[in-house]
Structure formats: C-alpha cells, structure tokens
Design an enzyme around this catalytic site. Structure first.
Site, mmCIF file in Angstrom:
data_model
loop_
_atom_site.group_PDB
_atom_site.id
_atom_site.type_symbol
_atom_site.label_atom_id
_atom_site.label_comp_id
_atom_site.label_asym_id
_atom_site.label_seq_id
_atom_site.Cartn_x
_atom_site.Cartn_y
_atom_site.Cartn_z
ATOM 1 N N PRO A 199 2.567 4.841 1.061
ATOM 2 C CA PRO A 199 3.206 5.396 2.289
ATOM 3 C C PRO A 199 2.134 5.963 3.249
ATOM 4 C CG PRO A 199 4.430 6.194 0.455
ATOM 5 C CD PRO A 199 3.079 5.603 -0.098
ATOM 6 N N GLY A 200 2.593 5.607 4.653
ATOM 7 C CA GLY A 200 1.805 6.261 5.719
ATOM 8 C C GLY A 200 0.485 5.668 6.049
ATOM 9 N N VAL A 201 0.129 4.473 5.392
ATOM 10 C CA VAL A 201 -1.045 3.826 5.934
ATOM 11 C C VAL A 201 -0.827 2.892 7.130
ATOM 12 C CG1 VAL A 201 -2.063 4.024 3.614
ATOM 13 C CG2 VAL A 201 -0.614 2.100 4.192
ATOM 14 N N GLY A 202 0.411 2.956 7.608
ATOM 15 C CA GLY A 202 0.640 1.830 8.937
ATOM 16 C C GLY A 202 0.981 0.588 8.542
ATOM 17 N N LYS A 203 1.855 0.390 7.500
ATOM 18 C CA LYS A 203 2.440 -0.911 7.469
ATOM 19 C C LYS A 203 3.364 -1.368 8.418
ATOM 20 C CE LYS A 203 3.780 -0.016 3.120
ATOM 21 N NZ LYS A 203 3.352 1.381 2.993
ATOM 22 N N THR A 204 4.133 -0.649 8.698
ATOM 23 C CA THR A 204 5.394 -1.086 9.681
ATOM 24 C C THR A 204 4.796 -1.196 10.856
ATOM 25 O OG1 THR A 204 7.126 0.236 8.221
ATOM 26 C CG2 THR A 204 7.603 -0.371 10.440
ATOM 27 N N LYS A 210 -8.370 4.651 -6.530
ATOM 28 C CA LYS A 210 -8.984 5.667 -7.562
ATOM 29 C C LYS A 210 -10.172 6.320 -7.037
ATOM 30 C CE LYS A 210 -6.553 3.851 -11.612
ATOM 31 N NZ LYS A 210 -6.928 3.101 -12.771
ATOM 32 N N SER A 241 -4.941 2.932 -17.991
ATOM 33 C CA SER A 241 -6.156 3.395 -17.481
ATOM 34 C C SER A 241 -6.728 4.623 -17.988
ATOM 35 C CB SER A 241 -6.145 3.133 -16.113
ATOM 36 O OG SER A 241 -5.359 4.004 -15.441
ATOM 37 N N GLY A 276 0.689 -1.297 -0.050
ATOM 38 C CA GLY A 276 0.088 -0.033 0.203
ATOM 39 C C GLY A 276 0.737 0.995 -0.045
#
Length: 781
Positions: free
Chosen positions: A358-363, A722, A679, A356
């Site tokens: 950056p900044g969505v909380g993966k780590t 999107k 697209s 996903g």
C-alpha cells in the site's frame, strides 16, 4: 348578390364567445359599462334597435374597433331585467345582417354607422338540392351527436327560406366562433348553404372518428375500470391527433436518443423492439418503468463512442514524470504501448496488474496513464466483492435488477476505450452466490472480451478497446487462471533517497496547497524530511509519510492563525516539538552481538520487514517449542533447521546428545502478528547454532533463505522488498541465496551502495558469515 340600403347609426354591443343570427331570440347577460350605456341608448329609441357584433378575442375587456368583427346583426331589445349582482339580462331578437362602416363614438359607448346586408333567395333547383343535402347531413349529425337535441330536426325541417335555414342550423351547431362568423359573413344564400354543408360534413366525420376511438377503447378495457378507460381513451385520441403525451411522448423521446446513438444495427434493432414494446404497455403498469430503465441503460452505453488517443511519446513521458517519481518499469511499459499503437493503429487494450504494498502509488499511477493517453478514467473497487452478479449483473427477471460493475463503469466512462482500473483485485472472495473472479476471466481475456456478456444488458459488449489496469497487494491471492491473463508489474516500494525526492517534489507542495499554506509560511528542511522518513515512518510506500507531513501543516496553520508565528520552519532539531518522540529506531543495530538471536528478512503485503528470531535453551528432554504465531510452513522450516543441526552437531562442536538433555524454545517477537513462509529457515538455524555453541551472532548481519535437511540454501521471493527493509533498519551485511544473485539488479543503486550482499549455497557458509567466530574452528571455540 348583396343589396345596400340606407345608412343608419346605432349603438354597438360587443359580444364575447357568442354570435346572434337573424331570426334568433335569446337572452344575454350584460355587465360592462359601455355595453350597459349602449343598451340604455337603444331603449331611448322607439324601435329599441341595437347592433350586435362579436369580439375576435374573448379575453379582451375593453375592445377597440379592430378587435370586433366587421359584420354583425341588427337586433331588437325585447326585454331588460336588472339582476341583484349588477348585471342586466336582456332578451334580444336578431333582425338583419349589417356591416359596420364607421365608429362614431368610443367614449361612453360604441356608436357606429352601418349598412344592412340582405341576401337574395333565388329559389332555384340548386338551392332546393342544397337545402335537402343540408337537412340530410344535419339529421345524420344529430344521430351521432349527443350535444344537440334530436327534436331540433323537427324545428328546422319546417323552415322553407334557405337563408334562414342555414342561420338556424348554424346557431344549433357547437362550432368555433370563427366558423359561425364565417356563416354570418356569407351574404349569398347559396354560398352560405354550401359552406354550412361542408362544415356539417366535417363535424360528422369528427363524430364518427370519436365513435370509432370510443369503440376501440371499450374493446380494450373492462367497463368497471373507469379511470383506466379514461386514460386509454385519452391515449387513443392523442394517437389520432398526433399529440405527444404519455407513453407516446416517452417513446418519441427515446427514439430521438436512438437516432443519435453510435451503435451497430443489431443494437439499434434491439432497442427499437424494446421501445415498441414500451408503447404497448399501459401507463399504469409497473412493467413500463422496468422496460424504460432497460432502454435508457442501452442508450447510455458507449457502444462505438471512442476518444482519440494522444500518441505523443514525449508528452506522455512528461506527464508520467510529473505525477510520479521513479517507477521506471511501469512508465516504460506505457510508452511501449503507445509506440506499438502508433505502428499498428489498432491494438487490443493490454491488461496490466500493478502489484505492490500500500501507498506506493498504484491507483494514482493508473490515473496518470489515462491522462497520458488522453483517455477517460474509471475506477471500481473489488475489495470484498463476493457475488458473481456484481461483475455480470442480475437477470432482468429479478426485482431491482441492474447491470454489473463493468457495464456501470463503461456508462460512467462515456467512451468505449477508457482506462479501466479494477482496484484491489486480490481482495475478492466467493460464497454460495458464485465466484466473481471466475466472472472476471472473460473481462480480462483479450481474446474473449470483445463479446462480453452482461446478464442485464443481454447484448454482447465490446471491451477489447479498454485498457484494463488492476492493482493488488499480494499476487498469490489472485486465482491462477485470472493471474494468467494479466501482465504483472511489481512496484516494490521506495528507497530513502526516492522518498526524499517524492516528499520534496510532490507530497510537501500537495499538503501545503490542501492546508492553504504557502512555501514562505511553512518550510520543512531537508534534514527534517530525512528524520521524518527514518524515525517517524517505516513503510514501503509514502502514505504515512504524507499523513505525517499533513500533521506538520495543521500544527503550523494553528500557530499562524493564532498569531503566535508568521512563519514556521521545521528542522531536524525542533521536529520532536511538533510530532513527539521518535517512533522507530533507524540505523541502530543491537548494542552488542548477542547469543541465540539472529535477524531475518521477511516479505509482507505491506512491503519488506526485519524479523528477529530468538532461541532459548532449557533443561529438558529435547522438546522443540515454537511460539510467535508461526504458520505451518515456518514451523516446518524450524523442524528442518533443528534436524540439520543434529546431523552436524559433532562438526559444530555441539554435544551430540543435546536433544536428550535440554528443551529448545524458538520465539519470533511481535507474537500477535501471524507469520509464515520458508525464507526464515537459515535465520532459525543460525540462532539455534548460536545458542548451542554460545557464539554471538553479528548485530550487523541480516539473512534470508530457505533451508533443507542437508543444509542447502534455496532461493526466496521478494528480495527487493527485503533489501529495502534491511536498508531502512540500518543493516550493513545481507546474506542471500546463490540463486537470488540475479535479482540484485532490481535493487536500487543507492541501496546496493550501502549494503554488502553475499550469495551462499550452503548453511555452512551462512554460519561462518553470521557468527562472530567460525563454529567449525575447534581451537578458538
């Protein structure tokens, strides 16, 4: 047997580190005040007699009665000489053994009463045999020892009295004071000879052992290497005495660690061999440090040390909800893992890939998984890694060799079943030193990683208990064989509603704590948070949002510390005072419907975004110009759209010869940013038709889809991202390919409630929906 004689009184001279035997004549240096007084009292007596007894501890300056041996020697002072430094040098001659009975005076000097002790020389055959044995052993001792002059034997061999023989030989031997005192205290002559014989025999064995050690060391070393020789001699002596110094101490310390190590017998056997090898390496050799480092690595690894999983589903769910809002798919997958773990008791660690923007909380999500499972957490970043040795380690033949990052991470974790985060797995590259992604294939294969091989460690290491979590911004950058080994979970980004909740529950409390503020000192109202999200950040994650909240906290802290305010309240109205003018337009489409401009939806590694496509017609000869840093795929989409329009020109009420009379320029703004992908095909076609028919495109419509030469609309990826970007931009109507209709379920309900999604399969349908008038209607055009 001892014979007691008449009791007498004599001054006592305590000796330090010295014993005077009867018949001995030697010099003494006297400096202590009491000792000097004792000498003066002895010189007053006509016979000049004094009692000499030895201190038990040499360091005592003023000994008491209990600090002095009970048996000493009555001696005659032959000569006294005062030296310039204040001490007195005395020549004394030992006369007879004596036992101290009582200390009469302890003030000025030691005055004692004593009894003389005299042994009986029986002169029998046993005594004669003992004398010969003592002389024989003493002669052998003299041959081995370098501390006693060989001429001493000729002096003692002429002595016929057994007791005197024992005393003279003892005085010449370099023995401990306690041993010499033991001979002095042995009054019986035969017992004295036997004791002396045992002492000489023991000293002779020690000398033979020294000679043996010296011989062995000399064989190992060259004569020119003096320092080296001395070190080896010390090592050999320590080995014989069992002392723990040098390599022996190192080896002993490592063996103690090995005894506590939880590992298989094969691993322990390998470590034991390396410790044996270390013992044989000279202390001065550089190889010793290399071997020791290798052994320490093996001892520090958690071969079989594991933590116990906390399999409480309810507790795990609570922890995941505490740390993260939303992200239901990931949470569900972790809880499934725990449930199966409860059923089978032993489950191979899954390999999850959190993909996903950056900044969505993966780590941070990986950290929460470790906390929920009660496992240790370790993270390594693979961004920019281009050397295979970073994963597999260096071979020990290289200078500065060390294990790869996987083994380093396992040592850091301290257990064989941690949650192991491989961050930025899509950012790896490769060069002439190898492909690190290929080295990761073994690490991330559940059927192979139970025998992971690191070039440095050289012993298979079991990674099957590890729960690997990887993160990536773009899955298409991960090599296919590596991606095949992972279970990909997409984290698309957050809706406006989710961002509000995250700000309220997580970001604002966290930033207040980091900036030392309380809820009473800084309040950010809900309307201000919403404005912050809409007009000051435009992202899939919440990193910039958190950063902006941090800015508000700093400004509030400055006002409070300077005394301007005691409490700061941020509202939608005063937000601009703290953050300046709004950075992004939200919810404001174009002011009017425009000809030749259509809004598309694009997927990027940082989430979804809107894309404007502009078309301008110029007099010319049908040249198609494409600008805006478009990739090859996007250029081909524009060519396909152009060809489709030419094939439908008549139906669309467009001059069939338009391509011969005018040039067409297609431009995608933000020209500095590279753009690619299929697209935007229907968006380009819509903008072209709008420009050629002079029919405006509705400002409230956005679209995404690939176009074919025949006008079919093909499916695309990243619909959720999107849709979120369209929602952020204030779009009302989104046109999507028919085949993507099934993906609408992934889009949050709050977004679907605000947007109208229309699924189409042909370009004709797109034109009818996007343009303000039907281009196929001849009467109205």
């Amino acid at each position: 047997m001892a014979v007691k004689e008449e009791e007498r009184t004599l001054p006592l001279l305590p000796l330090r580190g010295l014993i005077v035997f009867p018949t001995m004549v030697l010099h003494l240096d006297v400096g202590r005040e009491r000792s000097v007084q004792a000498l003066e009292k002895a010189m007053v007596d006509d016979e000049h007699h004094i009692l000499l007894a030895t201190q038990k501890e040499i360091q005592i300056e003023e000994p008491l009665a209990e600090d002095i041996y009970e048996i000493g020697t009555v001696a005659k002072v032959r000569q006294m000489l005062k030296l310039p430094n204040g001490t007195i040098r005395v020549l004394v001659e030992g006369l007879k053994r004596a036992r101290i009975k009582e200390y009469v005076d302890l003030e000025e000097c030691y005055i004692v009463t004593y009894e003389e002790l005299a042994g009986i020389d029986e002169g029998d055959m046993d005594t004669e045999a003992l004398m010969r044995s003592v002389l024989d052993h003493f002669e052998q001792y003299l041959r081995l020892s370098k501390k006693v002059s060989p001429e001493t034997y000729s002096v003692v061999s002429d002595i016929e009295e057994p007791g005197r023989l024992a005393d003279v030989i003892t005085s010449h031997l370099p023995l401990k004071i306690s041993d010499k005192q033991s001979i002095l205290e042995t009054i019986d002559v035969k017992a004295r000879l036997e004791k002396l014989l045992a002492i000489i025999h023991n000293e002779k064995e020690v000398l033979e052992l020294e000679k043996k050690i010296s011989s062995r060391v000399k064989k190992q070393m060259e004569k020119t290497q003096k320092e080296y020789y001395l070190r080896e001699q010390m090592k050999a002596i320590q080995k014989e005495l069992g002392e723990k110094e040098g390599r022996l101490a190192e080896a002993e310390e490592l063996r103690e660690k090995l005894a506590e190590l939880e590992a298989s017998e094969d691993v322990k056997e390998k470590i034991e061999k390396e410790i044996d090898r270390l013992e044989k390496i000279p202390t001065t050799s550089a190889e010793g440090g290399v071997v020791r480092t290798y052994i320490e690595w093996l001892l520090d690894l958690p071969w079989q040390r594991v933590t116990v999983d906390d399999l409480d589903l309810a507790k795990a769910e609570t922890i995941l909800d505490e740390d993260h809002y939303g992200l239901e798919k990931v949470k569900e997958r972790v809880l499934e893992y725990l449930a199966v773990q409860q059923m089978v008791k032993q489950l191979k660690g899954p390999i999850l890939c959190l993909a996903g923007p950056p900044g969505v909380g993966k780590t941070s999500l990986a950290r929460s998984i470790a906390r929920a499972l009660n496992r240790h957490f370790v993270r390594i970043s693979l961004g920019g890694v281009r050397d295979e040795a970073e994963i597999r380690g260096h071979r020990r033949t290289y200078v500065g060799a060390m294990p790869g990052r996987i083994i380093q991470g396992m040592k850091q974790a301290g257990s064989a079943n941690p949650v192991f985060l491989l961050d930025e797995i899509d950012k790896m590259s490769m060069d002439f030193r190898g492909d690190p992604s290929a080295a990761l294939l073994e690490v991330l294969d559940p059927n192979q990683n139970n025998t992971f091989s690191d070039h440095y460690i050289e012993i298979p290491f079991d990674l099957s208990k590890v729960m690997f979590v990887t993160t990536a911004n773009a899955v298409h950058n991960i090599p296919r064989p590596l991606l095949d080994r992972m279970e990909v979970i997409y984290i698309s980004g957050y809706t406006e509603l989710e961002k509000e909740q995250i700000s309220k529950s997580y970001l604002i409390p966290k930033q207040l704590k980091e900036h030392g503020l309380t809820k009473e000192q800084l309040q950010i109202q809900g309307a201000a948070t919403l404005k912050l999200i809409r007009h000051y950040t435009r992202e899939a994650g919440v990193r910039n949002l958190e950063r902006t909240i941090g800015t508000l906290c700093r400004k509030a802290a400055k006002q409070i510390v300077s005394g301007k305010k005691n409490k700061v309240v941020i509202t939608a109205k005063n937000l601009e005072e703290y953050l300046g003018p709004e950075k992004f337009r939200y919810g404001r489409a174009e002011e009017t419907d425009q000809v030749g401009m259509a809004t598309g939806l694009a997927w990027t590694e940082t989430g979804g975004d809107t894309l404007s496509v502009e078309v301008s017609l110029l007099p010319g000869k049908g040249k198609l110009t494409l600008t805006g840093q478009l990739g090859d795929v996007m250029k081909e989409s524009a060519q396909a759209a152009f060809s489709f329009i030419r094939s439908r020109a008549e139906a669309l009420n467009i001059d069939p010869d338009f391509h011969e009379k005018m040039d067409v320029h297609v431009h995608v703004p933000e020209g500095a940013i590279p753009k690619d992908g299929p697209s935007a095909g229907i968006t380009m076609a819509t903008a072209l038709v709008s420009a050629l028919t002079n029919i405006p495109v509705s400002r409230f419509v956005a679209m995404t889809g690939e176009i074919t030469l025949r006008g079919r609309v093909l499916p695309i990826g990243g619909l959720k991202e999107k849709a979120l970007s369209a929602h952020r931009a204030g779009i009302q109507h989104v046109i999507i390919p028919k085949d993507n209709e099934k993906d609408l379920e992934e889009i949050p309900k709050s977004v679907r409630k605000d947007l109208v999604f229309t699924a189409v399969s042909q370009m004709d349908e797109v034109l009818k929906l996007a343009l303000v008038r039907d281009p196929y209607d001849r009467e109205n055009n």
